[in-house]
Design an enzyme around this catalytic site. Structure first.
Site, short mmCIF file in Angstrom:
data_model
loop_
_atom_site.label_atom_id
_atom_site.label_comp_id
_atom_site.label_asym_id
_atom_site.label_seq_id
_atom_site.Cartn_x
_atom_site.Cartn_y
_atom_site.Cartn_z
N ARG A 42 1.15 -1.27 -0.38
CA ARG A 42 -0.27 0.20 -0.10
C ARG A 42 1.29 1.55 0.23
NH1 ARG A 42 -1.71 2.53 4.92
NH2 ARG A 42 -1.96 0.55 5.62
N TYR A 94 -15.51 16.74 -16.50
CA TYR A 94 -16.00 15.59 -16.51
C TYR A 94 -16.70 15.26 -15.64
CZ TYR A 94 -16.25 10.31 -15.20
OH TYR A 94 -17.11 9.36 -14.57
N ASP A 165 -6.06 18.70 -15.41
CA ASP A 165 -6.38 17.20 -15.68
C ASP A 165 -6.46 17.49 -17.22
OD1 ASP A 165 -8.36 14.76 -16.98
OD2 ASP A 165 -10.22 15.47 -15.36
N LYS A 190 -8.00 6.22 -19.87
CA LYS A 190 -8.49 6.17 -20.98
C LYS A 190 -7.12 6.14 -21.83
CE LYS A 190 -11.98 7.92 -18.42
NZ LYS A 190 -12.93 6.86 -18.83
N1 PLP Z 1 -11.45 13.21 -15.73
C1 PLP Z 1 -12.03 12.75 -16.89
C2 PLP Z 1 -11.64 13.93 -18.13
C3 PLP Z 1 -12.63 11.71 -18.04
O1 PLP Z 1 -13.31 12.12 -18.46
C4 PLP Z 1 -13.08 11.20 -16.63
C5 PLP Z 1 -13.89 9.75 -16.69
O2 PLP Z 1 -14.18 9.87 -17.65
C6 PLP Z 1 -12.52 10.66 -15.27
C7 PLP Z 1 -11.44 12.35 -14.88
C8 PLP Z 1 -12.25 9.60 -13.90
O3 PLP Z 1 -11.74 8.45 -14.29
P1 PLP Z 1 -12.17 6.89 -13.52
O4 PLP Z 1 -13.13 6.78 -14.37
O5 PLP Z 1 -11.09 6.47 -13.69
O6 PLP Z 1 -12.05 7.62 -11.97
#
Ligand code: PLP
Length: 369
Positions: A42, A94, A165, A190
């Site tokens: 961990r 998101y 992000d 992704k």
């Molecule tokens: N940020 C963006 C731009 C996303 O498109 C996503 C998920 O679609 C996330 C964060 C969150 O990621 P996760 O689904 O791996 O938790």
């Protein structure tokens, strides 16, 4: 080292006596007590260390922290803030991350969702307890482009932490730390995974400072860490990331132009189209435009569903960044969000042959309208 070389070698750490070329997977959760050994998975694990090393180098950071999902990575930043902090976040963000802030942090952290493409609105939103400016560019699902350099300079004048992000851009197309951000975040579910089979998230920090230590504490003590197997697979996927991204983006550009020329399409949201509001900013801060796009059809939700239903190579599914093309009517996922029209279709363009993808779209348009 150039990015392709970092991607191949940056995470491949081999200490095994048998000298394999590829780093082995260390599944052990615990390690024999001795000087310099790891203690417990961990806290630290060889495969997580490799993943963090390659991501940190690709982003030009001082350190990285890997998590079990993108949301867990974002959550670590929010959790590391002092109680009662105020955050400025994008209006187009998101939706799962937005929901995290609106539900889990309700009453604990104040948030204003602002159009980050309008800097005067960002300045107006800053309060005495504002601690974090959270950027997402390109944004999900409307592909808004925020100017990282100018937001970072506003943030720095006001003593804010700037996090970006960069999931849609990847470190291959956008270097948010060099543009002024303190932190960059990715959902590694992704493009970094690239094969729609791993859930993960990652943060990279420009500096190892007090705030970064708090984030590392959230990672190690709250423990939303990825498994050694997932870290291994992500490090493996990163080796082909530069080449996959170029193929994704080349296909997306052609598809954006194709959709833009269709009379049944009202509007295409793709930052690589010169008609896109953020085209110039994207050109200045990205080395390519990525492979996410959205479009509005001249029709209703039923016609959008019918178009999607006729496609052979695009799976009607959420998520993005895999080698296979995905498509969805976004309000199926983001229900009750007034900023998302019912006929908005979001597409994650894969790396299939683009002629096949365009022929598939063409037949679906002809059969629908
Ligand atoms: N940020 C963006 C731009 C996303 O498109 C996503 C998920 O679609 C996330 C964060 C969150 O990621 P996760 O689904 O791996 O938790």
């Amino acid at each position: 080292m150039k990015i392709e070389t970092i991607a191949v070698h940056g995470g491949n750490v081999v200490t095994d006596q048998l000298k394999p070329v590829i780093q082995p997977i260390t599944l052990s959760t615990t390690f024999k007590h001795q000087e310099d050994s790891m203690l417990y998975t961990r806290l630290e694990n060889p495969n997580r260390k490799s993943l963090e090393a390659v991501m940190s180098t690709l982003e030009g950071g001082a350190d990285a922290a890997a998590f079990s999902s993108g949301n867990a990575a974002g959550n670590a930043v929010f959790q590391a803030l002092p109680a009662g902090s105020h955050i400025i976040a994008p209006d187009d963000m998101y939706h799962g991350m937005k929901m995290l802030l609106q539900t889990v942090y309700a009453g604990k952290i104040e948030v204003d969702f602002i159009d980050l493409t309008q800097s005067e609105k960002v300045i107006q939103a800053i309060k005495s307890n504002t601690k974090l400016l959270w950027i997402e560019t390109p944004s999900n699902p409307l592909l808004k482009i925020s100017d990282i350099r100018s937001l970072a300079s506003i943030g720095k004048e006001n003593n804010l932490i700037i996090a970006c992000d960069s999931t849609f851009a990847t470190p291959i197309f956008q270097q948010a730390l060099a543009l002024g951000a303190h932190l960059v975040m990715h959902s590694s579910t992704k493009y970094i995974s690239g094969h729609s089979d791993i859930l993960g998230g990652i943060l990279v920090s420009k500096e190892k400072n007090v705030f970064w230590e708090s984030i590392k504490n959230v990672q190690k003590l709250a423990g939303a860490v990825p498994s050694p197997m997932d870290c291994y697979l992500l490090t493996r996927s990163i080796k082909t990331l530069p080449y996959r991204m170029r193929a994704h983006s080349a296909n997306a550009k052609k598809i954006a132009v194709f959709l833009d020329g269709k009379q049944e399409v009202e509007k295409v949201f793709y930052p690589g189209l010169p008609s896109h509001k953020g085209f110039e900013t994207a050109r200045n801060q990205m080395s390519d435009f990525g492979a996410m796009l959205s479009f509005l059809i001249k029709g209703n939700a039923d016609e959008a569903d019918s178009l999607i239903g006729k496609l052979k190579y695009f799976s009607d599914a959420t998520s993005l960044g895999g080698v296979e093309s995905l498509i969805e009517r976004r309000s199926k996922v983001q229900a009750n969000d007034s900023s998302i029209p019912d006929q908005l279709i979001r597409m994650s363009v894969g790396i299939e042959n683009c002629d096949d993808l365009i022929a598939d779209l063409d037949q679906a348009f002809k059969a629908t309208f």
